[in-house]
Design a protein around this motif. Structure first.
Motif, PDB file in Angstrom:
ATOM      1  N   ARG A   8       1.431  -0.806   0.011  1.00  0.00           N
ATOM      2  CA  ARG A   8       0.528   0.017   0.157  1.00  0.00           C
ATOM      3  C   ARG A   8       0.707   1.430   0.012  1.00  0.00           C
ATOM      4  N   LEU A   9       0.353   2.104  -0.339  1.00  0.00           N
ATOM      5  CA  LEU A   9       1.335   3.243  -1.219  1.00  0.00           C
ATOM      6  C   LEU A   9      -0.109   4.656  -0.388  1.00  0.00           C
ATOM      7  N   VAL A  10       0.886   5.147   0.376  1.00  0.00           N
ATOM      8  CA  VAL A  10       0.052   6.089   1.348  1.00  0.00           C
ATOM      9  C   VAL A  10       0.701   7.645   1.019  1.00  0.00           C
ATOM     10  N   GLY A  11      -0.600   8.751   0.869  1.00  0.00           N
ATOM     11  CA  GLY A  11      -0.350   9.931   0.613  1.00  0.00           C
ATOM     12  C   GLY A  11       0.518  10.619   1.884  1.00  0.00           C
ATOM     13  N   SER A  12       0.685  11.291   1.532  1.00  0.00           N
ATOM     14  CA  SER A  12       1.250  12.479   1.918  1.00  0.00           C
ATOM     15  C   SER A  12       0.542  13.880   2.219  1.00  0.00           C
ATOM     16  N   ARG A  13       0.845  14.017   3.853  1.00  0.00           N
ATOM     17  CA  ARG A  13      -0.369  15.582   3.840  1.00  0.00           C
ATOM     18  C   ARG A  13      -0.392  16.422   2.874  1.00  0.00           C
ATOM     19  N   LEU A  27      -1.396  -1.875  -4.073  1.00  0.00           N
ATOM     20  CA  LEU A  27      -1.072  -2.746  -4.951  1.00  0.00           C
ATOM     21  C   LEU A  27      -1.151  -4.282  -4.483  1.00  0.00           C
ATOM     22  N   VAL A  28      -0.869  -4.962  -5.914  1.00  0.00           N
ATOM     23  CA  VAL A  28      -1.119  -6.374  -5.724  1.00  0.00           C
ATOM     24  C   VAL A  28       0.040  -6.754  -7.097  1.00  0.00           C
ATOM     25  N   LEU A  29       0.639  -7.377  -6.927  1.00  0.00           N
ATOM     26  CA  LEU A  29       2.149  -7.870  -7.642  1.00  0.00           C
ATOM     27  C   LEU A  29       2.715  -9.138  -7.977  1.00  0.00           C
ATOM     28  N   ASP A  86       4.419   1.146   5.205  1.00  0.00           N
ATOM     29  CA  ASP A  86       5.402   0.194   5.935  1.00  0.00           C
ATOM     30  C   ASP A  86       7.110   0.983   5.973  1.00  0.00           C
ATOM     31  N   THR A  87       7.332   2.004   5.119  1.00  0.00           N
ATOM     32  CA  THR A  87       8.592   2.526   5.266  1.00  0.00           C
ATOM     33  C   THR A  87       8.790   3.406   6.293  1.00  0.00           C
ATOM     34  N   ALA A  88       9.815   3.132   7.299  1.00  0.00           N
ATOM     35  CA  ALA A  88       9.954   3.752   8.525  1.00  0.00           C
ATOM     36  C   ALA A  88      10.794   5.274   8.639  1.00  0.00           C
ATOM     37  N   ASP A  89       9.789   5.666   8.181  1.00  0.00           N
ATOM     38  CA  ASP A  89      10.564   7.215   7.770  1.00  0.00           C
ATOM     39  C   ASP A  89       9.771   7.994   8.624  1.00  0.00           C
ATOM     40  N   GLY A  90       8.680   7.703   9.506  1.00  0.00           N
ATOM     41  CA  GLY A  90       8.188   8.430  10.664  1.00  0.00           C
ATOM     42  C   GLY A  90       6.585   9.035  10.455  1.00  0.00           C
ATOM     43  N   ASP A  91       6.466   9.217   9.057  1.00  0.00           N
ATOM     44  CA  ASP A  91       5.360   9.999   8.451  1.00  0.00           C
ATOM     45  C   ASP A  91       4.394   8.579   8.533  1.00  0.00           C
ATOM     46  N   GLY A  92       4.777   7.369   8.070  1.00  0.00           N
ATOM     47  CA  GLY A  92       2.998   6.668   8.331  1.00  0.00           C
ATOM     48  C   GLY A  92       2.306   7.110   7.903  1.00  0.00           C
ATOM     49  N   PRO A  93       1.099   6.003   8.125  1.00  0.00           N
ATOM     50  CA  PRO A  93      -0.347   6.365   6.894  1.00  0.00           C
ATOM     51  C   PRO A  93      -1.241   7.466   7.614  1.00  0.00           C
ATOM     52  N   LEU A  94      -1.712   8.663   7.097  1.00  0.00           N
ATOM     53  CA  LEU A  94      -2.688   9.337   6.885  1.00  0.00           C
ATOM     54  C   LEU A  94      -3.645   8.868   8.026  1.00  0.00           C
TER      55      LEU A  94
END
Length: 94
Positions: free
Chosen positions: A5-10, A47-49, A84-92
């Motif tokens: 899953r991709l999530v959008g930044s604010r 996404l499904v790959l 799931d990236t560890a950049d601290g932003d996380g899902p909205l």
């Protein structure tokens, strides 16, 4: 079959209409991704790959690397990141 899953930044803009083409253009033949299914919502892209790999772990790592590379290289996807990236932003928040 790997799901991501991709999530959008604010303040992210809507997902591009040609999302599948944007992503697959950044995949390498060595990724061995046979098919990509994508569905965009308001603040997320599911996404499904389908990845040819010897095991699920290898498929997951390959799919993750390919998606990260695509988001980094496609300017119209810069407002999006893997959930799931560890950049601290996380899902909205919903």
């Amino acid at each position: 079959m790997i799901t991501m899953r991709l999530v959008g930044s604010r303040g992210a803009t809507a997902a591009p209409d040609d999302l599948r083409e944007l992503l697959t253009a950044q995949f390498d033949p060595a990724d061995r991704i046979e098919h990509l299914w994508a569905r965009a919502g308001h603040d997320q892209i599911d996404l499904v790959l389908f990845v040819l790999a010897d095991c699920e772990a290898e498929a997951l790592l390959t799919a993750r690397a390919a998606c990260l590379r695509a988001v980094e290289r496609a300017p119209r996807l810069t407002a999006w990141h893997l959930s799931d990236t560890a950049d601290g932003d996380g899902p909205l928040p919903r």
